[in-house]
Motif scaffolding. Structure first.
Motif, PDB file in Angstrom:
ATOM      1  N   LEU A 104       0.844  -1.193   0.000  1.00 62.46           N
ATOM      2  CA  LEU A 104       0.000   0.000   0.000  1.00 62.46           C
ATOM      3  C   LEU A 104       0.881   1.245   0.000  1.00 62.46           C
ATOM      4  N   GLY A 105       1.938   1.226   0.800  1.00 63.30           N
ATOM      5  CA  GLY A 105       2.876   2.342   0.854  1.00 63.30           C
ATOM      6  C   GLY A 105       3.595   2.576  -0.459  1.00 63.30           C
ATOM      7  N   GLU A 106       3.683   1.536  -1.279  1.00 65.43           N
ATOM      8  CA  GLU A 106       4.297   1.653  -2.605  1.00 65.43           C
ATOM      9  C   GLU A 106       3.288   2.078  -3.669  1.00 65.43           C
ATOM     10  N   GLY A 107       2.028   2.249  -3.252  1.00 61.08           N
ATOM     11  CA  GLY A 107       0.996   2.655  -4.199  1.00 61.08           C
ATOM     12  C   GLY A 107       0.428   1.525  -5.039  1.00 61.08           C
ATOM     13  N   ARG A 108       0.651   0.300  -4.613  1.00 66.56           N
ATOM     14  CA  ARG A 108       0.156  -0.868  -5.375  1.00 66.56           C
ATOM     15  C   ARG A 108      -1.340  -1.049  -5.182  1.00 66.56           C
ATOM     16  N   ARG A 109      -1.983  -1.736  -6.122  1.00 63.06           N
ATOM     17  CA  ARG A 109      -3.430  -1.995  -6.100  1.00 63.06           C
ATOM     18  C   ARG A 109      -3.683  -3.310  -5.349  1.00 63.06           C
ATOM     19  N   VAL A 110      -3.803  -3.208  -4.030  1.00 60.05           N
ATOM     20  CA  VAL A 110      -3.912  -4.395  -3.172  1.00 60.05           C
ATOM     21  C   VAL A 110      -5.105  -4.269  -2.239  1.00 60.05           C
ATOM     22  N   ALA A 111      -5.513  -5.418  -1.704  1.00 59.62           N
ATOM     23  CA  ALA A 111      -6.524  -5.488  -0.659  1.00 59.62           C
ATOM     24  C   ALA A 111      -6.159  -6.662   0.240  1.00 59.62           C
ATOM     25  N   ALA A 112      -6.773  -6.714   1.416  1.00 55.43           N
ATOM     26  CA  ALA A 112      -6.511  -7.800   2.351  1.00 55.43           C
ATOM     27  C   ALA A 112      -7.848  -8.327   2.885  1.00 55.43           C
ATOM     28  N   ALA A 113      -7.995  -9.635   2.842  1.00 52.11           N
ATOM     29  CA  ALA A 113      -9.136 -10.327   3.447  1.00 52.11           C
ATOM     30  C   ALA A 113      -8.553 -11.119   4.601  1.00 52.11           C
ATOM     31  N   LEU A 114      -8.911 -10.727   5.818  1.00 52.52           N
ATOM     32  CA  LEU A 114      -8.224 -11.253   6.996  1.00 52.52           C
ATOM     33  C   LEU A 114      -9.169 -11.957   7.960  1.00 52.52           C
TER      34      LEU A 114
END
Length: 118
Positions: A104-114
């Motif tokens: 996220l800090g790198e600006g990537r398109r991510v999500a987390a399902a935890l």
């Protein structure tokens, strides 16, 4: 060595976790959570593909945290997401939370399902 504080702008970072909860952008969420750069809320767990699939075209990778320890996700879950172009990376929830924040800090398109830890 110079250390630089990571900033996330308006994106929602995972600030902490504990038994049964995650803290995201100053809010405590209990139980399984789906966290994106723009929202965070409850998630139905490993049988719920509809919530992660709603992210199609907005994320490239979903980090799936399986709780305290790494575990396999159901094949149908993985196939549903990968079939729509969403990569699935499975790891223990603490590792998934850290990895989400780094990317996220790198600006990537991510999500987390935890899934919560014990």
């Amino acid at each position: 060595m110079r250390l630089t504080e990571v900033t996330y702008g308006s994106a929602r970072a995972i600030e902490g976790y504990g038994p049964g909860f995650f803290r995201v952008a100053g809010h405590v969420l209990r139980g399984p959570c789906l966290i994106t750069p723009w929202d965070a809320g409850p998630w139905g767990g490993l049988t719920d593909t509809s919530a992660p699939l709603s992210l199609e075209g907005r994320i490239d990778v979903l980090f799936v945290g399986t709780g305290t320890h790494i575990a396999h996700v159901p094949q149908a879950f993985r196939e549903a997401l990968e079939g729509q172009g969403i990569g699935v990376e499975v790891m223990a929830s603490p590792t998934a939370a850290r990895t989400y924040n780094v990317l996220l800090g790198e600006g990537r398109r991510v999500a987390a399902a935890l899934l919560p830890v014990d």
